[in-house]
Design a protein around this motif. Structure first.
Motif, mmCIF file in Angstrom:
data_model
loop_
_atom_site.group_PDB
_atom_site.id
_atom_site.type_symbol
_atom_site.label_atom_id
_atom_site.label_comp_id
_atom_site.label_asym_id
_atom_site.label_seq_id
_atom_site.Cartn_x
_atom_site.Cartn_y
_atom_site.Cartn_z
ATOM 1 N N LEU A 307 0.813 -1.218 0.000
ATOM 2 C CA LEU A 307 0.000 0.000 0.000
ATOM 3 C C LEU A 307 0.849 1.272 0.000
ATOM 4 N N ALA A 308 2.147 1.114 -0.191
ATOM 5 C CA ALA A 308 3.061 2.259 -0.262
ATOM 6 C C ALA A 308 4.044 2.031 -1.395
ATOM 7 N N VAL A 309 4.504 3.123 -1.985
ATOM 8 C CA VAL A 309 5.489 3.057 -3.069
ATOM 9 C C VAL A 309 6.556 4.118 -2.816
ATOM 10 N N ASP A 310 7.826 3.691 -2.869
ATOM 11 C CA ASP A 310 8.934 4.655 -2.843
ATOM 12 C C ASP A 310 9.164 5.083 -4.284
ATOM 13 N N ILE A 311 8.775 6.309 -4.593
ATOM 14 C CA ILE A 311 8.776 6.782 -5.982
ATOM 15 C C ILE A 311 10.179 7.120 -6.461
ATOM 16 N N SER A 312 10.444 6.684 -7.670
ATOM 17 C CA SER A 312 11.687 7.057 -8.362
ATOM 18 C C SER A 312 11.322 7.642 -9.711
ATOM 19 N N SER A 313 12.244 8.385 -10.261
ATOM 20 C CA SER A 313 12.024 8.981 -11.579
ATOM 21 C C SER A 313 13.348 8.974 -12.320
ATOM 22 N N GLY A 314 13.333 8.442 -13.523
ATOM 23 C CA GLY A 314 14.580 8.349 -14.289
ATOM 24 C C GLY A 314 15.596 7.451 -13.617
ATOM 25 N N GLY A 315 15.114 6.470 -12.824
ATOM 26 C CA GLY A 315 16.014 5.538 -12.162
ATOM 27 C C GLY A 315 16.577 6.043 -10.854
ATOM 28 N N ARG A 316 16.165 7.205 -10.395
ATOM 29 C CA ARG A 316 16.668 7.768 -9.145
ATOM 30 C C ARG A 316 15.531 8.092 -8.191
ATOM 31 N N THR A 317 15.801 7.883 -6.904
ATOM 32 C CA THR A 317 14.817 8.229 -5.882
ATOM 33 C C THR A 317 14.551 9.729 -5.932
ATOM 34 N N ILE A 318 13.290 10.108 -5.879
ATOM 35 C CA ILE A 318 12.965 11.526 -6.020
ATOM 36 C C ILE A 318 13.251 12.292 -4.726
ATOM 37 N N SER A 319 13.470 13.582 -4.872
ATOM 38 C CA SER A 319 13.635 14.489 -3.737
ATOM 39 C C SER A 319 12.682 15.655 -3.952
ATOM 40 N N ARG A 320 12.643 16.555 -2.990
ATOM 41 C CA ARG A 320 11.699 17.666 -3.086
ATOM 42 C C ARG A 320 12.003 18.620 -4.235
ATOM 43 N N SER A 321 13.192 18.546 -4.753
ATOM 44 C CA SER A 321 13.567 19.460 -5.846
ATOM 45 C C SER A 321 13.254 18.879 -7.228
ATOM 46 N N THR A 322 12.830 17.630 -7.264
ATOM 47 C CA THR A 322 12.613 16.985 -8.568
ATOM 48 C C THR A 322 11.251 17.338 -9.159
ATOM 49 N N LYS A 323 11.203 17.247 -10.458
ATOM 50 C CA LYS A 323 9.967 17.522 -11.187
ATOM 51 C C LYS A 323 8.875 16.533 -10.775
#
Length: 352
Positions: A307-323
């Motif tokens: 019921l939870a997902v650790d989101i990544s984008s472009g193969g990297r874990t996202i941070s608050r600065s990411t799109k």
């Protein structure tokens, strides 16, 4: 129009069900299966209805438009059937009178023939026999016989015309009855569809309803969860309850130029390993915040329920600065996902 077409147009509910079936046929994860806790199925259904709200509304409006058009068409048909019925009734009345008169003429001709035949027998028995009288009687019989044949033929023509007129009148009555029934049916269906449009909750309201159930979903899954409750969405293993919503979120983000993926379900054993890897002071008791990378105590992580997902984008874990993070902060709630404030990458149905 076929019965099936009428059924589809009369039932707004059928339209919505068709949308659900279409989603499954396209490979879209369907709402939670029956084996899941009831509240999970409710959450999934609410999110499905929220995320397909526009399609449902469009289907209802399309159905209403078709029903209203059908009402107009069948009302016109009822008018035409009424006119046809009046014409058929007029013809039936005329045909009935004509048949009766022809029948009477035929009966009169038969009676005249009988009289002529009697006169001929009488003339033949007279003494002294009168050839003139016999000839005259014979001629009368011949004429009467011909008249009977003519009247019979005329009667058969009028009898056939009467039969046709009766059939036409019956068909006109059936036509009008059908038209009136269709007007009533489509008028009723249109009223129901208008009501369905009126009471259809907004997408936001449905998502909010789902949100109020999220904690209960977690609580009911903890003692009952099995691996069979998970499925894969674009390579991410998630609970079937959230599969449809997660897929829609990934698809819609992609449409906005944002690629998201991530890590979903993991076993309790893997949670233990991560606690060790992330340097938690104690695997079983230390708070998540005490680890080098915040990691929930085994048995408490929503990852263990899918019921939870650790989101990544472009193969990297996202941070608050990411799109991706910025997109999620605006849109994720629409899909039932909430961020854990201390972990920009962690999104779940409760935010925990």
């Amino acid at each position: 129009m076929t019965t099936r077409q009428r059924t589809l147009q009369k039932s707004a509910a059928a339209a919505i069900i068709a949308l659900t079936a279409a989603g499954s046929a396209l490979g879209t994860p369907a709402p939670a299966q029956a084996a899941a806790p009831k509240v999970a199925s409710t959450w999934s259904s609410l999110m499905y209805r929220s995320l397909t709200h526009d399609e449902q509304l469009t289907a209802l409006r399309t159905s209403l438009s078709a029903q209203q058009k059908a009402v107009r068409q069948w009302t016109t048909e009822a008018g035409a059937a009424t006119a046809a019925g009046k014409t058929a009734q007029t013809r039936l009345t005329a045909a009935t009178t004509a048949e009766k008169n022809a029948r009477l003429r035929h009966a009169a001709a038969r009676k005249a023939l009988s009289t002529a035949q009697h006169d001929l027998r009488t003339a033949g028995k007279q003494k002294p026999r009168s050839r003139t009288a016999v000839t005259r009687a014979t001629t009368a019989v011949t004429a009467a016989t011909k008249a009977v044949a003519t009247r019979k033929q005329q009667y058969q023509v009028y009898a056939t015309a009467l039969s046709t007129a009766r059939a036409d009148a019956s068909a006109a009555t059936a036509r009008l009855s059908k038209a009136n029934a269709e007007v009533t049916a489509y008028t009723t269906a249109a009223a129901r569809t208008r009501q369905a449009i009126t009471v259809l909750p907004t997408a936001a309201a449905l998502a909010t309803q789902a949100g109020t159930l999220s904690r209960t979903v977690v609580d009911q899954f903890r003692p009952a969860f099995t691996l069979a409750d998970t499925t894969q969405v674009y390579g991410v293993t998630v609970n079937r309850t959230v599969a449809f919503a997660f897929k829609q979120m990934v698809d819609d983000a992609q449409a906005d130029g944002v690629q998201i993926s991530g890590g979903g379900f993991r076993t309790k054993q893997r949670q233990i390993e991560l606690r060790t890897i992330n340097g938690c002071p104690d695997v079983w008791t230390a708070p998540a915040s005490s680890c080098k990378v915040p990691t929930a105590i085994p048995g408490r992580s929503l990852h263990e329920l899918g019921l939870a997902v650790d989101i990544s984008s472009g193969g990297r874990t996202i941070s608050r600065s990411t799109k991706a993070y910025k997109w999620l902060t605006v849109h994720a709630k629409d899909y039932g996902f909430v961020n854990l404030p201390s972990e920009a990458w962690h999104w779940s149905i409760t935010g925990g």
